[in-house]
Design an enzyme around this catalytic site. Structure first.
Site, PDB file in Angstrom:
ATOM      1  N   THR A   1     -12.600   6.638   7.675  1.00  0.00           N
ATOM      2  CA  THR A   1     -13.643   6.185   6.762  1.00  0.00           C
ATOM      3  C   THR A   1     -14.033   4.732   6.991  1.00  0.00           C
ATOM      4  O   THR A   1     -14.978   4.248   6.370  1.00  0.00           O
ATOM      5  CB  THR A   1     -13.173   6.310   5.304  1.00  0.00           C
ATOM      6  OG1 THR A   1     -12.024   5.464   5.110  1.00  0.00           O
ATOM      7  CG2 THR A   1     -12.821   7.744   4.968  1.00  0.00           C
TER       8      THR A   1
ATOM      9  N   TYR B   1       0.835  -1.199   0.000  1.00  0.00           N
ATOM     10  CA  TYR B   1       0.000   0.000   0.000  1.00  0.00           C
ATOM     11  C   TYR B   1       0.871   1.251   0.000  1.00  0.00           C
ATOM     12  O   TYR B   1       0.653   2.183  -0.782  1.00  0.00           O
ATOM     13  CB  TYR B   1      -0.925   0.001   1.222  1.00  0.00           C
ATOM     14  CG  TYR B   1      -1.766   1.244   1.334  1.00  0.00           C
ATOM     15  CD1 TYR B   1      -2.958   1.368   0.631  1.00  0.00           C
ATOM     16  CD2 TYR B   1      -1.370   2.309   2.148  1.00  0.00           C
ATOM     17  CE1 TYR B   1      -3.732   2.520   0.724  1.00  0.00           C
ATOM     18  CE2 TYR B   1      -2.137   3.461   2.250  1.00  0.00           C
ATOM     19  CZ  TYR B   1      -3.316   3.560   1.528  1.00  0.00           C
ATOM     20  OH  TYR B   1      -4.067   4.713   1.624  1.00  0.00           O
TER      21      TYR B   1
ATOM     22  N   LYS C   1       1.190   4.167  -2.953  1.00  0.00           N
ATOM     23  CA  LYS C   1       0.915   5.580  -2.712  1.00  0.00           C
ATOM     24  C   LYS C   1       2.161   6.446  -2.915  1.00  0.00           C
ATOM     25  O   LYS C   1       2.043   7.607  -3.323  1.00  0.00           O
ATOM     26  CB  LYS C   1       0.343   5.768  -1.309  1.00  0.00           C
ATOM     27  CG  LYS C   1      -1.052   5.179  -1.145  1.00  0.00           C
ATOM     28  CD  LYS C   1      -2.061   5.817  -2.096  1.00  0.00           C
ATOM     29  CE  LYS C   1      -3.474   5.373  -1.828  1.00  0.00           C
ATOM     30  NZ  LYS C   1      -4.471   6.048  -2.696  1.00  0.00           N
TER      31      LYS C   1
END
Length: 274
Positions: free
Chosen positions: A198, A160, A164
């Site tokens: 989130t 990840y 990014k």
């Protein structure tokens, strides 16, 4: 672009929940003429489309799996055929598959993460940017959602973080290329937040002096930067401090500091969305 996207054609990826839904709501509230919502779940797309509907706004939904590059290409070509071009592209969609160490990941997890987080945004810009450039002098905006994970290394999120970091470097280089080529009506903004609440990173441990951002706060910061055509937003401010410290400290000294602040254990309890 001014203070809003009034009259603009806007595409948001990952639009069914979290920040993506908030970006869609923001575009609708500010008077976008066309709002295109991309996601994998048809029912969820329809629900968001109904929630943001209002007079004068055309909402289009496309069920697109960004891991399927052929499907992505087909959806982009169909959209271009219908709209000619778009004015605002929000590359929001992202995935993380687990909090496993790198050697514990299945090869398919690595490929999936890189495709969705890095290759798909590049592919989308490749489809839409030429039309954006040709549609001068009408203002155009591209928002690429990267992550503080691409700035500060963190165990248990290696792929990840890599996806990014690549997104961040590509996006900012794209900004420079567009400016160097003289396309001043096109602005590229890179947004690099720390953990955002989130649900994607549920279960992560608190990092000292680095509060979890609310989705509303994160989207507000990113949206205002997009409208203004700002180059980069890194948030919260402690990420700037961490980047500077990592740049000047010897690696082992930085590692000790990061462990003290809880960075290296922040993913241990991860239970977020896969």
């Amino acid at each position: 672009m001014g203070r809003s996207v009034r009259g603009a054609r806007v595409l948001v990826t990952g639009a069914t929940r979290g920040m993506g839904r908030l970006f869609a709501e923001r575009a609708a509230a500010e008077g976008a003429a066309v709002l295109v919502l991309w996601g994998r779940d048809t029912a969820a797309l329809d629900e968001v489309a109904g929630a943001v509907a209002r007079p004068g706004l055309t909402v289009r939904t496309d069920a697109v799996d960004l891991d399927d590059l052929d499907a992505l290409d087909a959806a982009a070509r169909a959209l271009l055929a219908e709209l000619g071009t778009i004015d605002v592209l929000v590359n929001n969609a992202g995935v993380i598959t687990s909090n496993a160490y790198f050697w514990e990941l299945r090869p398919a997890e690595t490929t999936h993460t890189l495709r969705v987080n890095t290759v798909a945004p590049m592919r989308l810009v490749g489809h839409f940017l030429p039309g954006m450039i040709e549609d001068a002098p009408r203002a155009k905006r591209i928002l690429n959602v990267a992550s503080a994970a691409g700035i500060v290394p963190n165990p248990r999120m290696s792929v990840y973080a890599a996806s990014k970091a690549a997104m961040l470097t590509w996006s900012d280089t794209l900004r420079l290329e567009v400016e160097q080529a003289g396309h001043r009506h096109v602005a590229v903004t890179t947004f690099s937040p720390a953990y955002v609440g989130t649900g994607m990173f549920a279960g992560t441990r608190r990092i000292l002096l680095t509060p979890e951002l609310t989705p509303e706060r994160a989207v507000d910061q990113a949206w205002r930067a997009l409208l203004a055509g700002r180059a980069n937003v890194i948030t919260p401010p402690t990420v700037h401090v961490a980047r500077a410290a990592r740049g000047v400290l010897p690696p082992r000294a930085w590692d000790r500091l990061a462990r003290f602040f809880g960075v290296h254990r922040s993913m241990d309890g991860f239970t977020g969305r896969r």
